[in-house]
Design an enzyme around this catalytic site. Structure first.
Site, PDB file in Angstrom:
ATOM      1  N   CYS A 231      31.857 -15.781 -31.939  1.00 63.69           N
ATOM      2  CA  CYS A 231      32.375 -17.274 -30.907  1.00 63.69           C
ATOM      3  C   CYS A 231      31.721 -18.357 -31.170  1.00 63.69           C
ATOM      4  CB  CYS A 231      32.367 -17.459 -29.793  1.00 63.69           C
ATOM      5  SG  CYS A 231      33.853 -16.138 -28.502  1.00 63.69           S
TER       6      CYS A 231
ATOM      7  N   ASP B   8      44.477 -32.380 -29.218  1.00 65.85           N
ATOM      8  CA  ASP B   8      45.251 -31.248 -29.117  1.00 65.85           C
ATOM      9  C   ASP B   8      45.374 -32.031 -30.858  1.00 65.85           C
ATOM     10  OD1 ASP B   8      47.869 -29.723 -30.303  1.00 65.85           O
ATOM     11  OD2 ASP B   8      48.957 -31.627 -30.925  1.00 65.85           O
TER      12      ASP B   8
ATOM     13  N   GLU C 188      43.184 -20.029 -22.617  1.00 58.75           N
ATOM     14  CA  GLU C 188      42.393 -19.991 -24.129  1.00 58.75           C
ATOM     15  C   GLU C 188      43.027 -18.744 -24.774  1.00 58.75           C
ATOM     16  OE1 GLU C 188      38.096 -21.452 -25.030  1.00 58.75           O
ATOM     17  OE2 GLU C 188      38.219 -18.743 -24.236  1.00 58.75           O
TER      18      GLU C 188
END
Lengths: 135, 135, 135, 135, 135, 135
Positions: F33, F79, F124
């Protein structure tokens, strides 16, 4: 030509097991799926028929009738059952997703009038499914 | 306080069956769910922990560790298993969704360090699930 | 002939960007999808193979092997990666859903033995996906 | 050749009703779906186009343009509408899922440039959908 | 204490409309949702009860009985109906998601024996839902 | 009191990275990650508000207004963005799911009139989500 799909569901136990082979050979071929005490799935069955919509009703087939046909011919025989032990039309085969979908297809097809069976899709888990369109 | 949820899945066979009662009584209480040859489900298990995110990492808990904990303590014992026969921590109880969720909760709780187990949600079918928050 | 589908997932960053064009031209062609700092998706990859189920096992292909093949050839190279920068077999192309699906298809096909790659379906969002069946 | 699919949604009221027949005959043919005061659905519309990705952009079609086309030609005319009463291009037919999908296909097709309309899939409920590929 | 949830579904037409106000005022308040010819939804209803699992059966409540109760008291009155016109227990109110959920809660609660109604969750679209826990 | 939830979505890139630590320490803490070139997600954001439905409209809050508020305050800023680099209200923190949910909550709360912000749920992946209810 329109393709019409109806989804039904059944919950069943099974194991991947070929009786012609030893327990060890089954374990080697199928791994945990051969567990002698079974495991199970929430199966989703999607039956697709195709045909010309009736000019008067606009329907390829009455969905209530399609649902009742799938239930009486398939779901009532598989739901809350053990696919290895309790389903006459699945005897003599490994109850793999492939074999079960094929058996469902051939069992349903003769019952459809006025439209044709196009596909049986059988979803075993959110990651695995098979489709059979006849031979 | 943040609530963090991890989903894991297992496929298992079970039957609703109370050994202290006769087969007939079980059939009366549980209907098709008491089928002696078992049926099964694709279970979804959602484990929610709560805690204060670490100021440095921004995490309540490392998700990989949470996943590995759920797998080693729960999934490895339930996946591709028969819940009536093969799971030591489910013996002596009807493996109803309620009882399984409760057993999972009590088995997981002692392993959580630095955050608290908040809820075990066990989804048996797309129409049925239970949630347990401890006593 | 049976069609068998396995779903795998990967999370990746990308931007729609054609290096042969200016930044302004890329913005004009791709809008927000050309954002220089990237955006990302939870991709779902559905790989469909077709074949005759083995008479003994009832399987078109062992699902564990299919899953491992997709993971070693595709997912391990794409998951938690930047599709524009870090994936050798995607270099020199815009990492559009179309191009990525096509590249996955051609990379997977030579590895399938005993059955044929039928389709790669790549789902980018809940509203957008592409399918590629080979040329 | 790549197949690209875009999903859009609309919420509408309808009843299955053939005006050429009596109310009783409609009830007999369509059951509860013929209820004179209507019922309704959250429809999902999946439009699939096929084409060769542009060598420069890697796209079969710009998804924003595809979405806007579906919205201006279809969704704006169906969303929050009564399919029996308010949609000019659905008049004179039973608004069955079959007929609506077919009408959407023929209305969309002339607007596609540079790629071809392959399929209109219309999902009426989580259990029922139709697909139309043109005649 | 365990929380048990059952999902049922119904398809219905409605419009957001307050009869005490003018048509223009309704349009202003509710926009397209006030369309005089109605629109509709595939509603999902999630009913959560809470209780102590029975020591013998391991169940908070028999799921078949819970399903039948929800169907006979709620679904049979709402499915394939017009919520503004045909549902006696929804008369005199705007059939908003909020009001319908509340009415369902108060209608169901007196019928539950041995466990308590905890929550009614009503999902109107994939993007909108309400929850009501009683006053 | 009724709880009303609206779902919105955004696609973004991020990496788990704490600037106060070395690259090596970040890799150790966050594993893949922390990939320097980012990865990304299709985030789902569920915002729950609670209030007494207005006696005249039957609404806790106009859903169109709630949607527009979430879009203008949150989605338009996240976004197709990089959460580490491009979002002023996320600077100075690891963009973990926990921290992003918390930041969204505190950014949205002052804008709600006539009802109260109850929960921000941020999904997520299909396996991971967090919920924040305020302090």
């Amino acid at each position: 030509m329109i393709y019409l799909t109806r989804r039904e569901r059944f919950n069943a136990a099974h194991r991947l097991f070929q009786p012609a082979l030893s327990e060890e050979e089954n374990q080697r071929l199928f791994g945990v799926c051969a567990n002698p005490n079974y495991h199970g799935h929430n199966y989703q069955l999607l039956v697709t028929v195709r045909g010309i919509p009736d000019a008067r009703t606009g329907l390829v087939m009455n969905l209530k009738e399609l649902s009742q046909l799938i239930r009486s011919e398939i779901i009532d025989h598989l739901d809350h059952k053990n696919l290895n032990l309790e389903v006459p039309f699945l005897q003599g085969m490994v109850p793999s997703c492939e074999n079960v979908a094929k058996a469902i297809f051939h069992r349903l097809r003769p019952h459809l009038k006025g439209c044709e069976l196009h596909c049986v899709k059988l979803i075993e888990t959110e990651n695995n499914y098979v489709e059979y369109f006849g031979d």
